[in-house]
Enzyme design. Sequence first.
Site, PDB file in Angstrom:
ATOM      1  CB  SER A   1      -1.079  16.885  44.992  1.00 29.90           C
ATOM      2  OG  SER A   1      -2.435  17.128  44.766  1.00 29.90           O
TER       3      SER A   1
ATOM      4  CG  ASP B   1      -3.566   9.426  48.293  1.00 24.28           C
ATOM      5  OD1 ASP B   1      -2.861   9.916  47.389  1.00 24.28           O
ATOM      6  OD2 ASP B   1      -3.711   9.970  49.388  1.00 24.28           O
TER       7      ASP B   1
ATOM      8  NE  ARG C   1      -8.529  16.506  45.536  1.00 20.51           N
ATOM      9  CZ  ARG C   1      -7.434  15.752  45.436  1.00 20.51           C
ATOM     10  NH1 ARG C   1      -7.532  14.446  45.323  1.00 20.51           N
ATOM     11  NH2 ARG C   1      -6.254  16.296  45.435  1.00 20.51           N
TER      12      ARG C   1
ATOM     13  NE  ARG D   1      -2.712  17.653  51.773  1.00 17.11           N
ATOM     14  CZ  ARG D   1      -1.470  18.124  51.771  1.00 17.11           C
ATOM     15  NH1 ARG D   1      -0.900  18.537  52.889  1.00 17.11           N
ATOM     16  NH2 ARG D   1      -0.765  18.154  50.658  1.00 17.11           N
TER      17      ARG D   1
ATOM     18  CE  LYS E   1      -0.889  10.174  44.934  1.00 22.42           C
ATOM     19  NZ  LYS E   1      -0.610  11.534  44.429  1.00 22.42           N
ATOM     20  CB  THR E   2      -6.805   9.302  41.780  1.00 25.33           C
ATOM     21  OG1 THR E   2      -6.361   9.493  43.125  1.00 25.33           O
ATOM     22  CG2 THR E   2      -8.252   8.858  41.787  1.00 25.33           C
TER      23      THR E   2
ATOM     24  CE  LYS F   1      -2.197  12.729  51.226  1.00 28.87           C
ATOM     25  NZ  LYS F   1      -3.232  12.439  50.252  1.00 28.87           N
TER      26      LYS F   1
ATOM     27  CG  HIS G   1       1.681  10.214  48.675  1.00 22.13           C
ATOM     28  ND1 HIS G   1       1.970  11.360  47.986  1.00 22.13           N
ATOM     29  CD2 HIS G   1       0.337  10.214  48.836  1.00 22.13           C
ATOM     30  CE1 HIS G   1       0.859  12.037  47.749  1.00 22.13           C
ATOM     31  NE2 HIS G   1      -0.147  11.363  48.252  1.00 22.13           N
TER      32      HIS G   1
HETATM   33  P1  ATP Z   1      -3.701  13.640  44.782  1.00 24.56           P
HETATM   34  O1  ATP Z   1      -2.508  13.129  45.546  1.00 24.56           O
HETATM   35  O2  ATP Z   1      -3.928  15.107  45.030  1.00 24.56           O
HETATM   36  O3  ATP Z   1      -4.916  12.812  44.978  1.00 24.56           O
HETATM   37  P2  ATP Z   1      -3.254  12.351  42.188  1.00 24.56           P
HETATM   38  O4  ATP Z   1      -1.834  11.982  41.961  1.00 24.56           O
HETATM   39  O5  ATP Z   1      -4.180  11.266  42.568  1.00 24.56           O
HETATM   40  O6  ATP Z   1      -3.309  13.599  43.188  1.00 24.56           O
HETATM   41  P3  ATP Z   1      -5.060  12.723  40.016  1.00 24.56           P
HETATM   42  O7  ATP Z   1      -6.257  12.928  40.856  1.00 24.56           O
HETATM   43  O8  ATP Z   1      -4.934  11.425  39.315  1.00 24.56           O
HETATM   44  O9  ATP Z   1      -3.749  13.050  40.843  1.00 24.56           O
HETATM   45  O10 ATP Z   1      -5.006  13.948  39.002  1.00 24.56           O
HETATM   46  C1  ATP Z   1      -4.432  13.943  37.723  1.00 24.56           C
HETATM   47  C2  ATP Z   1      -5.200  14.985  36.915  1.00 24.56           C
HETATM   48  O11 ATP Z   1      -4.540  15.272  35.692  1.00 24.56           O
HETATM   49  C3  ATP Z   1      -6.578  14.467  36.542  1.00 24.56           C
HETATM   50  O12 ATP Z   1      -7.466  15.546  36.611  1.00 24.56           O
HETATM   51  C4  ATP Z   1      -6.371  13.983  35.105  1.00 24.56           C
HETATM   52  O13 ATP Z   1      -7.548  14.040  34.343  1.00 24.56           O
HETATM   53  C5  ATP Z   1      -5.370  14.998  34.585  1.00 24.56           C
HETATM   54  N1  ATP Z   1      -4.500  14.530  33.475  1.00 24.56           N
HETATM   55  C6  ATP Z   1      -4.376  15.139  32.281  1.00 24.56           C
HETATM   56  N2  ATP Z   1      -3.487  14.513  31.506  1.00 24.56           N
HETATM   57  C7  ATP Z   1      -3.009  13.473  32.215  1.00 24.56           C
HETATM   58  C8  ATP Z   1      -2.048  12.455  31.933  1.00 24.56           C
HETATM   59  N3  ATP Z   1      -1.393  12.392  30.782  1.00 24.56           N
HETATM   60  N4  ATP Z   1      -1.824  11.535  32.893  1.00 24.56           N
HETATM   61  C9  ATP Z   1      -2.465  11.601  34.094  1.00 24.56           C
HETATM   62  N5  ATP Z   1      -3.369  12.546  34.400  1.00 24.56           N
HETATM   63  C10 ATP Z   1      -3.656  13.477  33.480  1.00 24.56           C
HETATM   64 MN    MN Z   2      -5.397  10.962  44.246  1.00 20.83          MN
END
Ligand code: ATP
Ligand code: MN
Length: 533
Positions: A240, A259, A324, A61, A244-245, A202, A222
């Site tokens: 980000s 999300d 992604r 973004r 979360k995911t 978004k 969020h």
């Molecule tokens: P967005 O809002 O951009 O979608 P998000 O909060 O969903 O972000 P994730 O997509 O879950 O974030 O990304 C977390 C990244 O960190 C993943 O690539 C995951 O493999 C990595 N990671 C490494 N260690 C950890 C941990 N201890 N806990 C969570 N994620 C981890």
């Molecule tokens: Mn996510």
Amino acid sequence: MNEYGIKNPNASIADLGLGNVGSAYWNLTTPELVEETILQGMGELTDTGALAIDTGEFTGRSPKDKFTVLDAETEKTVWWGDINIKFDAAKFDHMFTRLQAYLTGREVYVRDAYACADQRYRLNVRVVTEYPWQNLFVNNLFLRPTREEIETINPDWVIINAPGFMAVPAVDGTRQHNFAMINFTKKMILIGGTGYTGEIKKGIFTVLNYVLPQHKGVLSMHCSANIGKDGDTALFFGLSGTGKTTLSADPNRGLIGDDEHGWSDKGVFNFEGGCYAKCIDLTEEKEPDIYRAIKPEAILENIVFHEGTNIPDFSKAHITENTRVSYPLGHIRNSLIPSIGGHPKNIFFLTCDAYGILPPISRLTKAQAMYHFISGYTAKVAGTEAGVTEPKATFSACFGAPFLPLHPTFYAEMVGEKIEKFNPHIWLINTGWTGGPYGVGSRMKLSYTRAMITAALKGELDHGSYDTHEIFGLHFPAHCPGVPSDVLNPRNTWADPAEYDRKAADLARMFVENFSKYSSKASEEILNAAPRV
Ligand code: ATP
Ligand code: MN
């Protein structure tokens, strides 16, 4: 102008002011859109049948190019500043005219979709895209009307996205050639110069963050959400990259969404109908549910293949670190459809602390929960920029400031009321560094973070002894099933505890400095939840 596909017989692309396009393809099927993408040389099929595309110049973004139209509707409601950047209403109209001209004679793809799994809040969205794969993205991420519904559907909001259209700053009043602009009066979003799909997703999130809290009494959040076998809902807030995911995809729990959610008088519901997961270093072993969701219908963005094959190489960040995949929620084995759960029993605030200071899990008091919600702390690691070795603290109110059109206190007050009323357990999870800061320590093992969350959800951390962090006042468990006890206290993981104390004090000062802009509105109790400096 020709129109093809399935649509409301009373609807025409001309209703959107786009009567001069060459052809409009309405609500094409997935195979049609995939075929068209490949035909136009814009994508390839992977070994598992997913579609791989490149989003072009933008692979993320562009917050500095997101504008909100200033008019009678928004003047007094929107929290203006560098997140919600003012845009002149006449300039918006001018931009729309230029877009109409740009799309003249071209082929466009139209998709009817909606947001909000709770039908009481349903928001119909009609999205016009220049490229076929963008249209498939919309179908993946938003909720899908049935065939009968499409025949009578009317949009509440319209999005027009033309990545090939370049704004001219001197003429259009933009910062550069790309833009995403929201007009709350006309209920329209215009996106140009960028093909990054997250702008569409978004954009609608921003709309819901405006409409639901103000007009429907629903808190928009969020966060990701999942549900246990006993029907207990959990929320995972975080900026980000905090997890979360990743963490909401739990084989033992039903996925509500990854999300964006609303919290109504009845409980929690997903805004979306799909997920948007990061692919960097993705493996089947670490994240089986996400890995297996990469199949037909899924769209991979900006990945590269193992040379000479169509097998994705997720270890490579040749195009971007932000690779992604989007897929419909049903691609996750345990997804809950319709995606609606009860009031949350547990809430996790995820932070990726690259300084390695915060404990990997702490249980928050109500006042601490408010303090951390308003702070919205995470830290970004140094990118690939030469010479940058220090992590950078980011504070983003409500763990989602870039998408909040209203002042953060609007959401924070609603969260406070919900917490008072439903009394969930609230946890702060550091998914970031342990054993030292970025460059010295390492990221917390995903398996440990998962074990901590599972223990919290099972109530295994409700009793047992807790320690209190000297500076942050956070209460963290001395033991947690599945996790070596020495990682629970971050100070113990550093080679030099005195260095830890110094760095912890530095981080505490950043928290306090950031919070100063909210302190006039915060209660004594919340102010007391601040770290001690
Ligand atoms: P967005 O809002 O951009 O979608 P998000 O909060 O969903 O972000 P994730 O997509 O879950 O974030 O990304 C977390 C990244 O960190 C993943 O690539 C995951 O493999 C990595 N990671 C490494 N260690 C950890 C941990 N201890 N806990 C969570 N994620 C981890
Ligand atoms: Mn996510």
